[in-house]
Design an enzyme around this catalytic site. Structure first.
Site, PDB file in Angstrom:
ATOM      1  N   ASN A   6       4.124  -5.841  -9.294  1.00 40.72           N
ATOM      2  CA  ASN A   6       3.304  -5.874 -10.509  1.00 40.72           C
ATOM      3  C   ASN A   6       4.226  -5.948 -11.728  1.00 40.72           C
ATOM      4  O   ASN A   6       5.445  -5.907 -11.594  1.00 40.72           O
ATOM      5  CB  ASN A   6       2.365  -4.660 -10.561  1.00 40.72           C
ATOM      6  CG  ASN A   6       3.130  -3.353 -10.553  1.00 40.72           C
ATOM      7  OD1 ASN A   6       3.852  -3.043 -11.492  1.00 40.72           O
ATOM      8  ND2 ASN A   6       2.989  -2.590  -9.472  1.00 40.72           N
ATOM      9  N   ARG A   7       3.639  -6.060 -12.895  1.00 38.30           N
ATOM     10  CA  ARG A   7       4.431  -6.341 -14.103  1.00 38.30           C
ATOM     11  C   ARG A   7       5.023  -5.110 -14.770  1.00 38.30           C
ATOM     12  O   ARG A   7       5.606  -5.207 -15.841  1.00 38.30           O
ATOM     13  CB  ARG A   7       3.562  -7.061 -15.134  1.00 38.30           C
ATOM     14  CG  ARG A   7       3.091  -8.422 -14.701  1.00 38.30           C
ATOM     15  CD  ARG A   7       2.247  -9.036 -15.812  1.00 38.30           C
ATOM     16  NE  ARG A   7       1.378 -10.065 -15.293  1.00 38.30           N
ATOM     17  CZ  ARG A   7       1.767 -11.299 -15.039  1.00 38.30           C
ATOM     18  NH1 ARG A   7       3.007 -11.661 -15.277  1.00 38.30           N
ATOM     19  NH2 ARG A   7       0.929 -12.179 -14.558  1.00 38.30           N
TER      20      ARG A   7
END
Ligand SMILES: Cc1cc2nc3c(=O)[nH]c(=O)nc-3n(C[C@H](O)[C@H](O)[C@H](O)COP(=O)(O)O)c2cc1C
Length: 406
Positions: A208-209
């Site tokens: 994920n970011r």
């Protein structure tokens, strides 16, 4: 935390004087009042005017020149919040160990009760010499903090231990020392940060970011306020703050193991990491080859770390549990639901679309009794506000159960 703090920066005769210039600059930019005291030999490496231009304060290097008029010389200099010698020559270290006061720096330090940090720097054999070792033992026994020199290429061209750490690292040591008696002194704070990576095959993962910036900012803030910090982080390029005990993990399962092992010893847990909710059911041993137009991957639930801790809440009545809710819709309703379900004492709700990976964040703090929405702030400032609420909860709320869980 450095705003208006009086820092005495002692500088000795060493090639590494140039790093002291950058340290003076970092401290000044952070709002500290930096009084540079150079040994006479240090002035042969860098001119006082360089420090003076950066600190906008008088730079001193002569014991007698300043002993006149209203200037109390080394006596007023000694009244600092903290003193650091960087670089510290082995010569000055020997003098301090034996109580010499033959120049402005040694005289000032002999008369100072400020916490003192010493960063020995120089030739590897001079550092390893039994005389230097004995002097450093003496100084440590007096409660002085010695910042170990780093290993690497030295000015002599040889490899060895003797390098002055980078100015940002020295700044981390200064923050740590200044924060020692802060409002989290004596508390153990466990913080998770960054995202996890769930492997699909030997070269790919589901991630994920999350950058880790919020968790790392919280770790720095907790250290600034005197806490012992354990930082459990997923992969990130960020450098952990000086003083944090850092545990690196990759997957959600590793994160769960590390948190569940450390939580019983902690007073506060802040789950700022973006932990994967699902992982690939199986990891392919070989790289998945390009083939059909569509590929189906089966996912399995990962351990719900805060859920597992909620089940064990009765075993850890001392633990204050803080969660994060990063949402793209129904932010406050989802956060309030998570606060209740996971039996948290505090939840930080943030808009996933704008906060994740960014340097700024806009959050709402929710606990059993109130909700507070903060403006968009740099994550370092947001971290300060979150820790303020945690300190208030530690001081005011008996823990072990949460009104929301009943
Ligand atoms: C080019 C050069 C580099 C030096 N670098 C160091 C050093 O990194 N560490 C050290 O202890 N001494 C170093 N010295 C020796 C000191 O400058 C010398 O011991 C001096 O007396 C230190 O004085 P002070 O402690 O009053 O600053 C260096 C000397 C020269 C000429």
């Amino acid at each position: 935390m450095l705003e208006s703090k009086r820092i005495l920066l002692g500088v000795c005769g060493s090639i590494a004087c140039y790093k002291a210039v950058e340290l003076a600059s970092l401290l000044t930019k952070a709002g500290a009042l930096v009084d540079v005291v150079m040994t006479p030999d240090a002035t042969r490496f860098v001119g006082p005017i360089t420090f003076q231009s950066i600190t906008h304060r008088k730079v001193r290097h002569d014991l007698y020149e300043h002993w006149q008029g209203d200037d109390l010389g080394h006596v007023s200099l000694a009244e600092a919040d903290l003193a650091i010698i960087a670089p510290a020559s082995f010569n000055t270290i020997a003098k301090l160990a034996h109580g010499f006061s033959d120049n402005l720096l040694t005289a000032t330090l002999l008369g100072s009760t400020a916490p003192l940090l010493i960063a020995p720097t120089g030739d590897r054999h001079m550092y390893a010499h039994p005389a230097t070792t004995a002097n450093l033992v003496t100084l440590r026994e007096r409660g002085i903090t010695i910042i170990e020199p780093e290993s690497g290429r030295l000015a002599s061209g040889h490899e060895g231990q003797g390098r002055l750490p980078e100015p940002a690292t020295l700044l981390g040591h200064i923050r740590l020392a200044l924060g020692r008696n802060g409002d989290l002194a004596g508390k153990r704070v466990l913080i998770t940060a960054a995202g996890t990576k769930e492997p699909l095959d030997p070269v790919r993962y589901i991630g994920n970011r999350s950058s880790g910036k919020m968790g790392f900012a919280l770790a720095q803030e907790a250290l600034d306020r005197g806490a012992s910090v354990t930082l459990i982080s997923g992969p990130t390029a960020l450098k952990p703050p000086i003083g944090a005990e850092t545990v690196w993990v990759s997957t959600a399962a590793e994160m769960a193991d590390a948190v569940l092992a450390a939580a019983p010893q902690a007073d506060v847990l802040i789950m700022a990491a973006a932990v994967a909710d699902y992982r690939p059911l199986t990891m392919s041993e070989q790289k998945i080859k390009k083939g059909e137009a569509q590929l189906t991957i089966h996912l399995a639930r990962t351990t719900d770390i805060l859920g597992a801790l909620a089940e064990r809440a009765a075993d850890m009545p001392h633990l204050l549990r803080v969660g994060f809710a990063a949402e793209t819709e129904n932010l406050l309703a989802n956060a309030a639901d998570k606060l209740h379900r996971k039996q948290l004492h505090l939840i930080v709700a943030n808009d996933a679309a704008t906060s994740i990976g960014s340097d700024d964040s806009s959050i709402t703090l929710l606990d059993a009794s109130r909700s507070e929405t903060l403006p968009i702030l740099p994550k370092a400032e947001t971290a300060g506000r979150i820790i303020d609420r945690i300190v208030a909860l530690l001081q005011g709320t008996p823990r072990g159960s949460n009104d929301n869980s009943t």
